[in-house]
Design an enzyme around this catalytic site. Structure first.
Site, PDB file in Angstrom:
ATOM      1  N   ASP A  53       0.905  -1.476  -0.063  1.00  0.00           N
ATOM      2  CA  ASP A  53      -0.056  -0.559   0.223  1.00  0.00           C
ATOM      3  C   ASP A  53       0.669   1.457   0.228  1.00  0.00           C
ATOM      4  OD1 ASP A  53      -2.796   0.875   0.467  1.00  0.00           O
ATOM      5  OD2 ASP A  53      -1.813   2.207   1.644  1.00  0.00           O
ATOM      6  N   TYR A  58       2.542  10.083  -0.098  1.00  0.00           N
ATOM      7  CA  TYR A  58       4.049   9.289   0.396  1.00  0.00           C
ATOM      8  C   TYR A  58       5.523   9.894   0.870  1.00  0.00           C
ATOM      9  CZ  TYR A  58       0.213   6.459   2.599  1.00  0.00           C
ATOM     10  OH  TYR A  58      -1.194   5.512   2.793  1.00  0.00           O
ATOM     11  N   GLN A 182     -11.054   1.874   3.811  1.00  0.00           N
ATOM     12  CA  GLN A 182      -9.918   2.047   4.431  1.00  0.00           C
ATOM     13  C   GLN A 182      -9.834   2.699   5.765  1.00  0.00           C
ATOM     14  OE1 GLN A 182      -4.989   3.053   4.136  1.00  0.00           O
ATOM     15  NE2 GLN A 182      -6.142   1.433   2.155  1.00  0.00           N
ATOM     16  N   LEU A 213      -0.810   0.043  16.077  1.00  0.00           N
ATOM     17  CA  LEU A 213       0.032   0.283  16.653  1.00  0.00           C
ATOM     18  C   LEU A 213      -0.212   1.084  16.978  1.00  0.00           C
ATOM     19  CD1 LEU A 213       3.681  -1.684  15.737  1.00  0.00           C
ATOM     20  CD2 LEU A 213       1.404  -3.086  17.323  1.00  0.00           C
ATOM     21  N   LEU A 294       9.151  -3.859  11.775  1.00  0.00           N
ATOM     22  CA  LEU A 294       9.127  -5.653  10.777  1.00  0.00           C
ATOM     23  C   LEU A 294       8.797  -6.478  11.240  1.00  0.00           C
ATOM     24  CD1 LEU A 294       6.848  -6.478   8.669  1.00  0.00           C
ATOM     25  CD2 LEU A 294       9.004  -6.779   6.872  1.00  0.00           C
TER      26      LEU A 294
END
Length: 351
Positions: A53, A58, A182, A213, A294
């Protein structure tokens, strides 16, 4: 890594965790250099991930450029998702922002060049601009699908009523249907439980959820340091601003210690449990800035939380559903003529 269909309206197979690439690049003054971004991507792919994504905005376009390079050799093995709406530079101007068809067409053409591909598998309107009629967005999506530049479409950060209207319009006109929505969702941000998630489940839309998170809060790291997104980016971060946030972090730390894992393991495992109970595909989007960040989400694929821990996390993170949901819960027995406990309900939500 297991795989899911992208909602009940497509046959598209995507991995149960998506890779968000908002940290690929340093255009915002905070992110991952190219070599570190490649390590993140390679580790995700090695774990079986295929759903990536990004967005035109970005890292001022750097994310799309890097991602285009990383997937080039195996383009057909990845489901590529990108977005338009937000301005892609500080001096973009009024015509280069928002959800108009003009900005949509410009954005998708520029994204295709940066990504070095002929199509975007899943194309999103990034955010409701509060001005563009939903019909205009859907007509633009339909044209891009017919041109083969976009395969599936979705709405990101839109209110539930607008998504429901768009879904109905697409159904009535026979135009390209929406595949997904989303929104933010995690232990610390559960507002979607009120309208967005029940809507997605009822309409068969996949729900891809960002910030699993809480911008780093759910890792517990802000208990001993401000280093990370809190000071590096300074946005999209939750803090312990109330007793609820403190109770959530306390519970994560204690459960993690008991299971000898990290709080991030527990937070992701809770999301996977929530996804398993959902009537549609609920897919968390990971947003690591380093290869090390990750590791915990990928390792959490092997963690199953016990009922005691799940009940505790549910209790500390639950939010009031508000009107009319609280009243409906209170009156469910009366509304079923006193026999609610005897009702066999359908497995799918009733729309």
């Amino acid at each position: 890594m297991r795989y899911k269909l992208l909602g009940r309206k497509t046959g598209l197979r995507v991995s149960e965790l998506a890779l968000g690439t908002g940290n690929f690049g340093t255009g915002w003054g905070y992110g991952a250099e190219r070599d570190e971004a490649k390590k993140i991507f390679d580790a995700y792919a090695a774990a079986g991930g295929n759903f990536v994504d990004t967005a035109n905005v970005y890292q001022a376009g750097q994310s799309e450029v890097m991602l285009g390079e990383f997937i080039a050799a195996e383009r057909d093995n990845f489901v590529l998702s990108s977005k338009y709406s937000l301005p892609d530079s500080a001096d973009a101007g009024i015509a280069r922002a928002g959800n108009s068809r003009k900005n949509m067409v410009r954005s998708v053409e520029e994204s295709l060049k940066r990504l070095n591909t002929d199509r975007i598998d899943l194309f999103w309107a990034h955010m409701d601009d509060g001005m563009t009629p939903i019909d205009e967005i859907l007509r633009g999506f339909e044209e891009l699908v017919r041109a083969g530049k976009v395969l599936y479409t979705g709405l990101s950060n839109f209110p539930a009523w607008k998504v429901a209207r768009a879904d109905l319009r697409a159904e009535l006109t026979g135009s390209a249907s929406l595949a997904a929505v989303q929104f933010e969702y995690s232990l610390v941000e559960r507002s979607a439980d009120r309208e967005l998630l029940p809507m997605a489940e009822a309409l068969g839309l996949a729900a891809t959820t960002w910030s699993p998170l809480g911008g780093g809060l759910l890792t517990g790291k802000y208990r001993h340091s401000d280093e990370g997104r809190l000071t590096g980016l300074g946005t999209l971060v939750h803090t312990e601003r109330s007793a609820r946030e403190t109770a959530i972090v306390d519970a994560l730390l204690e459960i993690a210690a008991a299971l000898q894992v990290t709080p991030a393991h527990v937070a992701i495992a809770w999301l996977r449990h929530r996804a398993a109970r959902s009537a549609t595909s609920l897919i968390p989007i990971l947003g690591p800035r380093t290869r090390a960040q990750l590791e915990a989400p990928l390792e959490a694929l092997q963690l199953t939380l016990g009922e005691e821990h799940l009940q505790r996390l549910e209790a500390v993170s639950r939010i009031p559903l508000g009107v009319p949901h609280e009243q409906l819960l209170e009156q469910c027995e009366a509304l079923a003529g006193g026999k609610f406990s005897l009702l066999d309900l359908p497995s799918q939500p009733i729309a």
